[in-house]
Design an enzyme around this catalytic site. Sequence first.
Site, PDB file in Angstrom:
ATOM      1  N   ASN A   7       0.818  -1.151  -0.109  1.00 19.40           N
ATOM      2  CA  ASN A   7       0.043   0.020   0.105  1.00 19.40           C
ATOM      3  C   ASN A   7       0.966   1.150  -0.078  1.00 19.40           C
ATOM      4  O   ASN A   7       1.491   1.487   0.978  1.00 19.40           O
ATOM      5  CB  ASN A   7      -0.879   0.016   1.212  1.00 19.40           C
ATOM      6  CG  ASN A   7      -1.896   1.256   1.287  1.00 19.40           C
ATOM      7  OD1 ASN A   7      -1.808   1.920   0.620  1.00 19.40           O
ATOM      8  ND2 ASN A   7      -2.502   1.023   2.302  1.00 19.40           N
ATOM      9  N   ARG A  92      -2.444  -2.188  -3.556  1.00 19.75           N
ATOM     10  CA  ARG A  92      -3.666  -1.233  -3.113  1.00 19.75           C
ATOM     11  C   ARG A  92      -3.773  -0.132  -4.245  1.00 19.75           C
ATOM     12  O   ARG A  92      -2.710   0.672  -4.280  1.00 19.75           O
ATOM     13  CB  ARG A  92      -3.857  -0.802  -1.873  1.00 19.75           C
ATOM     14  CG  ARG A  92      -5.027   0.162  -1.680  1.00 19.75           C
ATOM     15  CD  ARG A  92      -4.949   0.679  -0.234  1.00 19.75           C
ATOM     16  NE  ARG A  92      -6.073   1.699  -0.367  1.00 19.75           N
ATOM     17  CZ  ARG A  92      -6.177   2.829   0.447  1.00 19.75           C
ATOM     18  NH1 ARG A  92      -4.950   3.246   1.068  1.00 19.75           N
ATOM     19  NH2 ARG A  92      -7.314   3.629   0.602  1.00 19.75           N
ATOM     20  N   HIS A 181     -13.353   2.857   0.097  1.00 24.68           N
ATOM     21  CA  HIS A 181     -13.049   1.682   1.273  1.00 24.68           C
ATOM     22  C   HIS A 181     -13.827   0.296   0.721  1.00 24.68           C
ATOM     23  O   HIS A 181     -14.050  -0.301   1.604  1.00 24.68           O
ATOM     24  CB  HIS A 181     -13.915   2.338   2.423  1.00 24.68           C
ATOM     25  CG  HIS A 181     -13.229   3.367   3.159  1.00 24.68           C
ATOM     26  ND1 HIS A 181     -14.062   4.535   3.770  1.00 24.68           N
ATOM     27  CD2 HIS A 181     -12.008   3.623   3.428  1.00 24.68           C
ATOM     28  CE1 HIS A 181     -13.326   5.140   4.465  1.00 24.68           C
ATOM     29  NE2 HIS A 181     -11.978   4.866   4.309  1.00 24.68           N
ATOM     30  N   ARG A 242     -12.012  15.652   7.857  1.00 25.03           N
ATOM     31  CA  ARG A 242     -12.979  16.012   6.402  1.00 25.03           C
ATOM     32  C   ARG A 242     -14.298  16.496   6.890  1.00 25.03           C
ATOM     33  O   ARG A 242     -14.810  16.062   7.713  1.00 25.03           O
ATOM     34  CB  ARG A 242     -12.853  14.758   5.660  1.00 25.03           C
ATOM     35  CG  ARG A 242     -11.616  14.553   4.988  1.00 25.03           C
ATOM     36  CD  ARG A 242     -11.527  13.431   4.097  1.00 25.03           C
ATOM     37  NE  ARG A 242     -10.525  12.312   4.561  1.00 25.03           N
ATOM     38  CZ  ARG A 242     -10.397  11.265   4.310  1.00 25.03           C
ATOM     39  NH1 ARG A 242     -11.401  10.511   3.355  1.00 25.03           N
ATOM     40  NH2 ARG A 242      -9.680  10.326   4.741  1.00 25.03           N
ATOM     41  N   GLU A 385      -8.112  -5.293   4.995  1.00 27.86           N
ATOM     42  CA  GLU A 385      -8.073  -4.957   3.435  1.00 27.86           C
ATOM     43  C   GLU A 385      -6.796  -5.661   2.904  1.00 27.86           C
ATOM     44  O   GLU A 385      -7.208  -6.014   1.620  1.00 27.86           O
ATOM     45  CB  GLU A 385      -7.739  -3.759   3.303  1.00 27.86           C
ATOM     46  CG  GLU A 385      -9.223  -2.904   3.470  1.00 27.86           C
ATOM     47  CD  GLU A 385      -9.186  -1.310   3.955  1.00 27.86           C
ATOM     48  OE1 GLU A 385      -8.468  -1.102   5.186  1.00 27.86           O
ATOM     49  OE2 GLU A 385      -9.470  -0.479   3.265  1.00 27.86           O
TER      50      GLU A 385
END
Length: 398
Positions: A7, A92, A181, A242, A385
């Site tokens: 990743n 990823r 996601h 955010r 993940e």
Amino acid sequence: MKILVINAGSSSLKYQLIDMQTEQVLAKGLCERIGIGGHLKHSPLFGDKPVFDEDLPLPTHSEAIAAVIDKLTSPEYGVVASMAEIDAVGHRVVHGGEKFAKSVLINDEVMAALEECTPFAPLHNPANITGINACRAVMGDVPMVAVFDTAFHQTMPGKAYMYAVPYEYYKNDGIRRYGFHGTSHRYVSSRCAELMGRPIEELKLISCHMGNGSSICAIDGGKCVDTSMGFTPLVGLPMGTRSGDLDPGVMQFLMHKYDYSIDEMLNILNKKSGVLGVSGVSSDFRDLDAAAAEGNDRARLALDMFHYWVAKVTGSYVAAMNGVDAIIFTAGVGENSKETRAAISSYFGYLGVKLDKEANSKRGQDIMISTPDSKVKVFVIPTNEELVIARDTRDIVA
Ligand code: AMP
């Protein structure tokens, strides 16, 4: 078969080496400060090898990958004898646009298509591409697979992914909801079906990924039918830093009043907003819980807003799917904060949700936290993940 999962971020690179026979993680680690110094923390999880945790020069991602391979194969810190034992690499990739609804074997054509998706994720995709190129340079012919955050959401119907703006922006420019996601929502939803002992095809599930970034996904029969993030990961729920959903008129008002450029405005919405912006305390939910417990009203408000939004979006997905069988909490906040789970679940009385307090107080395991007679079930499922990336890589390479 052993698979290396990568990743890559702009100045970091996370990895895990997974043995697919046992699905055991043999080693994991993180390269940081790539390009501005360099640090590698490498943790062998197999045998009794020591952890390597030191600064070392990492001018580019290529040196980072070379350092990772060096540690994975070293007599002192390694878990394999040589690079030949690494059968494949899974990467990823944040954005696959409409081109990639599934994971894919990487070749030159795929690399060109990834470049085409870069305008949609200008911060993330270039880093992912750099990581893939560095791996290809260092590891030669080892097969590599790209696994996309957006792919799982490609099953959304037009009514869910379209924005009500002139149609040509969708047609010509790809303006639509993509969602993120996806790998996490896919993992926890299929694990939830396993835990319920029912085929995923007959289940309506809502997965709440609540971490630094947060998104909710409605999954009907194993397929994503709606999700809260959009064209970018900025929207939907208020997050750590955010803003989540916002009237675009607010941007116009603030930009005029304070003479912000669009980049300054987006920086505020991405980095200084969310629960950090509202509380003025922290983006970390542990700090917010502590501040709220000491009577900090803005920390309380930020937490209340977060719980309310999760409940509100979840409710909208119950309506979208005409029902729900189970709600799943995952990621840093969802897996660890029993207070957050309890506060959100308190909105679900209309669904017949009954929380099992003792189960809700457990951590670090797949667990049903609703009582056996709860009409809609609630689960905590730690996300994984990396395992999804490794499984996809195995299946595609095989
Ligand atoms: P993630 O992005 O999935 O790594 O999640 C990071 C978030 O998880 C941070 O905001 C942490 O505050 C939050 N987190 C981790 N542990 C806890 C905890 N015990 N209670 C509340 N939040 C937590």
